[in-house]
Design a protein around this motif. Structure first.
Motif, PDB file in Angstrom:
ATOM      1  N   GLY A  86      66.387 -25.784 -21.925  1.00 48.59           N
ATOM      2  CA  GLY A  86      65.063 -25.815 -22.535  1.00 48.59           C
ATOM      3  C   GLY A  86      64.555 -24.457 -22.985  1.00 48.59           C
ATOM      4  O   GLY A  86      63.387 -24.134 -22.799  1.00 48.59           O
ATOM      5  N   LEU A  87      65.439 -23.658 -23.591  1.00 48.01           N
ATOM      6  CA  LEU A  87      65.075 -22.311 -24.000  1.00 48.01           C
ATOM      7  C   LEU A  87      65.222 -22.148 -25.505  1.00 48.01           C
ATOM      8  O   LEU A  87      66.251 -22.504 -26.075  1.00 48.01           O
ATOM      9  CB  LEU A  87      65.965 -21.288 -23.291  1.00 48.01           C
ATOM     10  CG  LEU A  87      65.732 -19.816 -23.626  1.00 48.01           C
ATOM     11  CD1 LEU A  87      64.347 -19.383 -23.146  1.00 48.01           C
ATOM     12  CD2 LEU A  87      66.808 -18.967 -22.994  1.00 48.01           C
ATOM     13  N   VAL A  88      64.171 -21.627 -26.133  1.00 55.72           N
ATOM     14  CA  VAL A  88      64.200 -21.300 -27.557  1.00 55.72           C
ATOM     15  C   VAL A  88      63.839 -19.822 -27.686  1.00 55.72           C
ATOM     16  O   VAL A  88      62.793 -19.395 -27.213  1.00 55.72           O
ATOM     17  CB  VAL A  88      63.206 -22.159 -28.366  1.00 55.72           C
ATOM     18  CG1 VAL A  88      63.203 -21.758 -29.831  1.00 55.72           C
ATOM     19  CG2 VAL A  88      63.512 -23.638 -28.214  1.00 55.72           C
ATOM     20  N   VAL A  89      64.729 -19.058 -28.308  1.00 60.99           N
ATOM     21  CA  VAL A  89      64.483 -17.635 -28.535  1.00 60.99           C
ATOM     22  C   VAL A  89      64.465 -17.401 -30.038  1.00 60.99           C
ATOM     23  O   VAL A  89      65.395 -17.790 -30.745  1.00 60.99           O
ATOM     24  CB  VAL A  89      65.566 -16.759 -27.869  1.00 60.99           C
ATOM     25  CG1 VAL A  89      65.321 -15.288 -28.169  1.00 60.99           C
ATOM     26  CG2 VAL A  89      65.604 -17.000 -26.367  1.00 60.99           C
ATOM     27  N   GLU A  90      63.373 -16.779 -30.512  1.00 58.39           N
ATOM     28  CA  GLU A  90      63.228 -16.474 -31.928  1.00 58.39           C
ATOM     29  C   GLU A  90      62.927 -14.994 -32.092  1.00 58.39           C
ATOM     30  O   GLU A  90      62.244 -14.391 -31.268  1.00 58.39           O
ATOM     31  CB  GLU A  90      62.075 -17.266 -32.539  1.00 58.39           C
ATOM     32  CG  GLU A  90      62.275 -18.765 -32.482  1.00 58.39           C
ATOM     33  CD  GLU A  90      61.042 -19.507 -32.926  1.00 58.39           C
ATOM     34  OE1 GLU A  90      61.001 -19.929 -34.082  1.00 58.39           O
ATOM     35  OE2 GLU A  90      60.115 -19.622 -32.101  1.00 58.39           O
ATOM     36  N   SER A  91      63.433 -14.439 -33.186  1.00 56.69           N
ATOM     37  CA  SER A  91      63.189 -13.045 -33.518  1.00 56.69           C
ATOM     38  C   SER A  91      62.506 -12.989 -34.877  1.00 56.69           C
ATOM     39  O   SER A  91      62.960 -13.629 -35.826  1.00 56.69           O
ATOM     40  CB  SER A  91      64.522 -12.286 -33.563  1.00 56.69           C
ATOM     41  OG  SER A  91      64.335 -10.995 -34.071  1.00 56.69           O
ATOM     42  N   TYR A  92      61.413 -12.224 -34.966  1.00 54.53           N
ATOM     43  CA  TYR A  92      60.693 -12.029 -36.221  1.00 54.53           C
ATOM     44  C   TYR A  92      60.609 -10.546 -36.516  1.00 54.53           C
ATOM     45  O   TYR A  92      60.546  -9.724 -35.603  1.00 54.53           O
ATOM     46  CB  TYR A  92      59.274 -12.600 -36.140  1.00 54.53           C
ATOM     47  CG  TYR A  92      59.215 -14.094 -36.276  1.00 54.53           C
ATOM     48  CD1 TYR A  92      58.891 -14.693 -37.493  1.00 54.53           C
ATOM     49  CD2 TYR A  92      59.482 -14.924 -35.197  1.00 54.53           C
ATOM     50  CE1 TYR A  92      58.838 -16.075 -37.620  1.00 54.53           C
ATOM     51  CE2 TYR A  92      59.431 -16.301 -35.315  1.00 54.53           C
ATOM     52  CZ  TYR A  92      59.108 -16.869 -36.531  1.00 54.53           C
ATOM     53  OH  TYR A  92      59.062 -18.235 -36.655  1.00 54.53           O
ATOM     54  N   ILE A  93      60.593 -10.223 -37.813  1.00 58.02           N
ATOM     55  CA  ILE A  93      60.486  -8.828 -38.232  1.00 58.02           C
ATOM     56  C   ILE A  93      59.353  -8.672 -39.246  1.00 58.02           C
ATOM     57  O   ILE A  93      59.122  -9.549 -40.080  1.00 58.02           O
ATOM     58  CB  ILE A  93      61.823  -8.301 -38.801  1.00 58.02           C
ATOM     59  CG1 ILE A  93      61.741  -6.808 -39.078  1.00 58.02           C
ATOM     60  CG2 ILE A  93      62.242  -9.067 -40.034  1.00 58.02           C
ATOM     61  CD1 ILE A  93      63.088  -6.146 -39.322  1.00 58.02           C
ATOM     62  N   TRP A  94      58.652  -7.566 -39.113  1.00 54.06           N
ATOM     63  CA  TRP A  94      57.613  -7.151 -40.054  1.00 54.06           C
ATOM     64  C   TRP A  94      58.050  -5.780 -40.547  1.00 54.06           C
ATOM     65  O   TRP A  94      58.314  -4.892 -39.733  1.00 54.06           O
ATOM     66  CB  TRP A  94      56.250  -7.055 -39.375  1.00 54.06           C
ATOM     67  CG  TRP A  94      55.667  -8.376 -39.010  1.00 54.06           C
ATOM     68  CD1 TRP A  94      54.701  -9.057 -39.705  1.00 54.06           C
ATOM     69  CD2 TRP A  94      55.965  -9.186 -37.867  1.00 54.06           C
ATOM     70  NE1 TRP A  94      54.404 -10.237 -39.073  1.00 54.06           N
ATOM     71  CE2 TRP A  94      55.169 -10.336 -37.935  1.00 54.06           C
ATOM     72  CE3 TRP A  94      56.846  -9.048 -36.803  1.00 54.06           C
ATOM     73  CZ2 TRP A  94      55.215 -11.343 -36.972  1.00 54.06           C
ATOM     74  CZ3 TRP A  94      56.899 -10.043 -35.851  1.00 54.06           C
ATOM     75  CH2 TRP A  94      56.082 -11.180 -35.939  1.00 54.06           C
TER      76      TRP A  94
END
Length: 97
Positions: free
Chosen positions: A63-71
């Protein structure tokens, strides 16, 4: 005719490349320091503007969701934030002023 097509392709590529960035005026060290562990993407977006999702990994078995976002700013300075199950887990910045 070839010159017109080449010009249109050039204009299209420039448009795409400049639109890849986001509202860079909010990508500052001051705003980076406002981001806290546990914030949601919506809360971060309210501070930094829209980011670009860089990666997403899901493990349904645990049950793990890892997301990466960049600005990113035009000068290459940037903020990268990792979200674990929708909440800020870690953050990093490079060359912010």
């Amino acid at each position: 005719m070839k010159k017109i097509i080449s010009l249109l392709i050039f204009v299209l590529l420039v448009s795409i490349l400049t639109s890849c960035g986001n509202n860079t005026t909010k990508v500052t060290l001051e705003n980076f320091n406002k981001i806290e562990t546990g914030m949601t993407l919506k809360e971060v977006t309210a501070i930094l503007g829209e980011g670009v999702q860089d990666a997403k990994t899901e493990s349904k078995s645990i049950g793990l969701v890892v997301e990466s976002y960049i600005w990113k700013n035009k000068d290459g300075s940037n903020i990268i934030i990792m979200f674990k199950n929708g909440k800020v887990d870690t953050k990093a910045q490079s060359f912010l002023k």
